[in-house]
Design an enzyme around this catalytic site. Sequence first.
Site, mmCIF file in Angstrom:
data_model
loop_
_atom_site.group_PDB
_atom_site.id
_atom_site.type_symbol
_atom_site.label_atom_id
_atom_site.label_comp_id
_atom_site.label_asym_id
_atom_site.label_seq_id
_atom_site.Cartn_x
_atom_site.Cartn_y
_atom_site.Cartn_z
ATOM 1 C CG ASP A 1 75.259 45.371 58.925
ATOM 2 O OD1 ASP A 1 75.840 44.366 59.466
ATOM 3 O OD2 ASP A 1 74.621 45.267 57.883
ATOM 4 C CG ASP B 1 72.230 42.685 59.428
ATOM 5 O OD1 ASP B 1 73.400 42.352 59.816
ATOM 6 O OD2 ASP B 1 72.001 43.043 58.260
HETATM 7 N N1 LIG Z 1 80.904 52.032 57.144
HETATM 8 C C1 LIG Z 1 81.042 50.959 57.885
HETATM 9 N N2 LIG Z 1 80.875 49.803 57.349
HETATM 10 C C2 LIG Z 1 80.931 48.685 58.102
HETATM 11 C C3 LIG Z 1 81.317 48.775 59.481
HETATM 12 N N3 LIG Z 1 81.362 47.509 59.957
HETATM 13 C C4 LIG Z 1 80.999 46.667 58.916
HETATM 14 N N4 LIG Z 1 80.754 47.392 57.822
HETATM 15 C C5 LIG Z 1 80.343 46.876 56.543
HETATM 16 O O1 LIG Z 1 79.011 46.474 56.627
HETATM 17 C C6 LIG Z 1 78.739 45.562 55.648
HETATM 18 C C7 LIG Z 1 77.880 44.495 56.142
HETATM 19 O O2 LIG Z 1 77.532 43.763 55.123
HETATM 20 P P1 LIG Z 1 76.793 42.433 55.301
HETATM 21 O O3 LIG Z 1 76.912 42.021 56.695
HETATM 22 O O4 LIG Z 1 77.391 41.492 54.261
HETATM 23 O O5 LIG Z 1 75.246 42.602 54.900
HETATM 24 P P2 LIG Z 1 74.373 43.527 54.161
HETATM 25 O O6 LIG Z 1 75.122 44.266 53.054
HETATM 26 O O7 LIG Z 1 73.757 44.474 55.095
HETATM 27 O O8 LIG Z 1 73.492 42.509 53.539
HETATM 28 P P3 LIG Z 1 72.266 41.901 54.326
HETATM 29 O O9 LIG Z 1 72.565 41.817 55.712
HETATM 30 O O10 LIG Z 1 72.141 40.520 53.701
HETATM 31 O O11 LIG Z 1 71.126 42.722 53.972
HETATM 32 C C8 LIG Z 1 80.066 45.093 55.130
HETATM 33 O O12 LIG Z 1 80.301 45.554 53.798
HETATM 34 C C9 LIG Z 1 81.045 45.719 56.063
HETATM 35 O O13 LIG Z 1 82.216 46.125 55.409
HETATM 36 C C10 LIG Z 1 81.538 49.992 60.024
HETATM 37 O O14 LIG Z 1 81.895 50.165 61.181
HETATM 38 N N5 LIG Z 1 81.366 51.082 59.189
#
Ligand SMILES: Nc1nc2c(ncn2[C@@H]2O[C@H](COP(=O)(O)OP(=O)(O)OP(=O)(O)O)[C@@H](O)[C@H]2O)c(=O)[nH]1
Length: 898
Positions: free
Chosen positions: A813, A770
């Site tokens: 992610d 992640d």
């Molecule tokens: N740009 C982009 N953003 C994405 C995609 N899929 C998910 N996201 C974003 O990725 C973010 C994932 O955030 P989280 O899973 O909450 O975790 P994090 O911000 O990495 O926090 P931690 O995992 O606790 O470190 C979210 O804000 C989603 O909107 C994608 O395909 N593209």
Amino acid sequence: MVFNTGLCFALAGVALALPEIMQLPPSNLQTVMGAFLIGLCCITLLEITLDKNFGIDLVALHTWLNYDNVRPGRMAPNSALGFICAGLVLVLMNHVNSKWQAIAVQVLTYVVLVIGLTGLVGYYLNQDLLFGWARSARMSINTAIGMIVTAGALRFSWHHADWYRSQKYLREDQKITLASAAIIIVVIITAGLTSFVVLQQTLEATLNQSLRTKLSERKVLFRTIINAGINKAQVIAQNYLVTQRFIESSRNDQLKQELAEEARKILGSQFTGVTLFDPLGKQIFAGGQNRSADNIQIKLNTQTSATLFWDDGFFLKTEFPIEIQTRQIGKIVLEQKMDEFEHQMFNIDGLGASAEIAICTAVKTKIQCFPNTVKSTPFMVEPVGAAGHPLPMAYALQSETGFVQALDYRQKNVAAFFSPLSNNLGIVVKEDTAELYAGIRDALVSCSLIICILSGFGIVLLRFQLHPLTSRLFSSENKLRKSEKRLKAIADNIPAIIAHLDVEERYLFINAQTSKTFDAGDIDIIGHTIKEIRDPELYAHLQPYIRMVLSGQRVTFESSLNLNGKPTHLQSSYVPDIDADDNVVGFYAMTFDITIPKNNELRQRELEQQLRTITDNLPVLITYIDKELNFKFCNRTMFKWMGIEPQDIINHPVTDLFGITFFEQARAQMDRALRGERVEFSSELTVRNVTRLLQTTYIPEQISDGSIVGIYTLSSDVTDSKIIENKLTMLARVDSLTGLPNRLQLNEKLNEAINRKKRSKKAMAVMFIDIDHFKSINDTMGHAAGDAVLREFGRRLKAAVRTTDTVARMAGDEFVIIIEEIQTVEEAKLIAEKIIEQANQIWQIGAQQLSVTTSIGVAFNLDEDLNSDELLAIADKALYRTKANGRNGYFILPPVVC
Ligand SMILES: Nc1nc2c(ncn2[C@@H]2O[C@H](COP(=O)(O)OP(=O)(O)OP(=O)(O)O)[C@@H](O)[C@H]2O)c(=O)[nH]1
């Protein structure tokens, strides 16, 4: 014909003709009329038998007739009998309900005919002359002809009655026997009686000639005798001696004495009386008997005064003047007995015993006759007989000469020849017809007996001769009738219009369906021509086919017409009726109502057209192949794919089209389909440098007996869809952003890896990765930058592992790496560290730089038998530990024994 006879004919005529003319069913009219005839004629017969008058003769109506019937107005008994028979036939013929009634109707009719015929023959036979009784049974020629016509009309009437035609009571052979017997009787009676008529007429002619000769002879004889008497007297009167004595006697008494003496001499010479007169008319001498002639005397029409008279004999009295040189000097009256005359009057040699020679004169209104063989003294008769007809002598006294058969003054039938003998003197030679025709009458009586015996014998003979024939006829007729009945029943129950017509296009037979279809009975159609019955437009349509069939050809054609307000399609077949000489004598017409099948056919054609339109526009190759593997149907796709018009391959074998190679590929499937199996398979077909992937279905066509008669084939070109399918499949299993396997593919790969691990007995690891605080990248740099980070992260992950390892993006992610064929946990640690290191490299995203860290959870599995879910759950749990430990690191579960 008397009034009652005329009335009976009129009633019988009305009873027989009215139902025919008015086309009425057999009605009570005939029964009523028949009963009236029977009643009226029975009363007449009663009158005749009892010799009474019941007042039905209507005598007053007949007084104007010069009618010689003693009972004017009364119908002859044979006429009455004929009408009773006719009446019985009228009463019975519509109510026949037994065999005997049927026979009675026929026999009574033939009796009417026989009465008419005997009446007719009797008229010409002059039966009154032969038989005294026959006068009362005399039938006028009109009545006789009327009887014959009535018999014919009666036969015509019952010949068409149902009971006669149905043969319910009388079989055909019995009818023939009856009719033949009637014909035999009629022919024998007519022939027998006719020969008698001829015989009688010949006899009459002979008799006529004989009487004429006798009369002529007598006439000449009588005249000669009278003339001889007159001449003898004249010789005396002109005797010179007598004359001289006369002259001299006036002067000399002596001479007077001599004159008297001379006169006495005359008396001695056959003269019975002499009287002399002087010129002054004074009697100078009278000698002899000088008869009184009071009884009958006739002055003869001669130059000399001569009178014929009867006084116990025939006498001729003559008166002559005595003249000298035209000077009358006296008169001499001489009487002489006519012995020869008397002898000839009473001599009937050569004639019959009843013969009579009569010489008569008219006295005032009566006729006075000299005695003859019948009457010994002079007698007076009326000129007209009791029957109203003139006596034969009356004709003679009217200076007529001829022959007549009539009643004489004795009320006896006589045959007489008459002629005038002198002025006011007639002569008749006659003989009783009873005597004249005695021979023929006796022969007629005995012949009638022979006729009866012959008739009876003829009938019996006929019965024996006819019986085998009529039985055979009956049997074959029966068979024919049954076969006709069967044919009619079949024809009537076939749902087709069947008719038989002659060359004049006239209907001879129609079946029940014809009547039903055209809503018309047999009477409206049978005997009429097509032209008379059908409308001109239809007739014009049929005419060419009629011409063809009448030329001997068999024709079939279709017609459309409006029948009873409904559009109707008919299919007709005309078959010529050819006789034994090969001549067309008519034709049979069979017409089927094909409206329903025709409409079905049209509907079928429409449906087929619709189906063809549909199939032609389907991107599918549809064919039908029979069990001999020939094409029977093919849609338009054939042209699109192969450039071959569908109709060009119909009935061609499959190998002609696809070649032996393709056929061999498909042969096994075809055989399965021909065994009744539905077969689906994919194949490849290359035509005109185009290769098509085909998905084909073979559907066997099975008929009711279970056999397979062909195969429907449906082939779809799946070339494009295969590509799309592949693409879709790819799309479904790959993450579109990073190009890495997605969760679906990860699961497949993970399961495969687990299986491989089981076989290899080596360790494997599953890493849950992640990106730390990825949200903030999105938030600060934008979503596109986030995407770029994700793509780059995926690339760095792939670069960090072996190509045999799987890197997949789970979601957002989160990434997963499957590491296979590792020996120890250390190897997993090294990979994790490598990944972290890769992540920690500077990131150049567009114009911006950033730093990224990542957290990794590792599930390491060496010995345990863990499935994919368990592995991922362990990895997730390990990731959680990493996060909890402050991120940018890794954690391995389960606890590793190094
Ligand atoms: N740009 C982009 N953003 C994405 C995609 N899929 C998910 N996201 C974003 O990725 C973010 C994932 O955030 P989280 O899973 O909450 O975790 P994090 O911000 O990495 O926090 P931690 O995992 O606790 O470190 C979210 O804000 C989603 O909107 C994608 O395909 N593209």
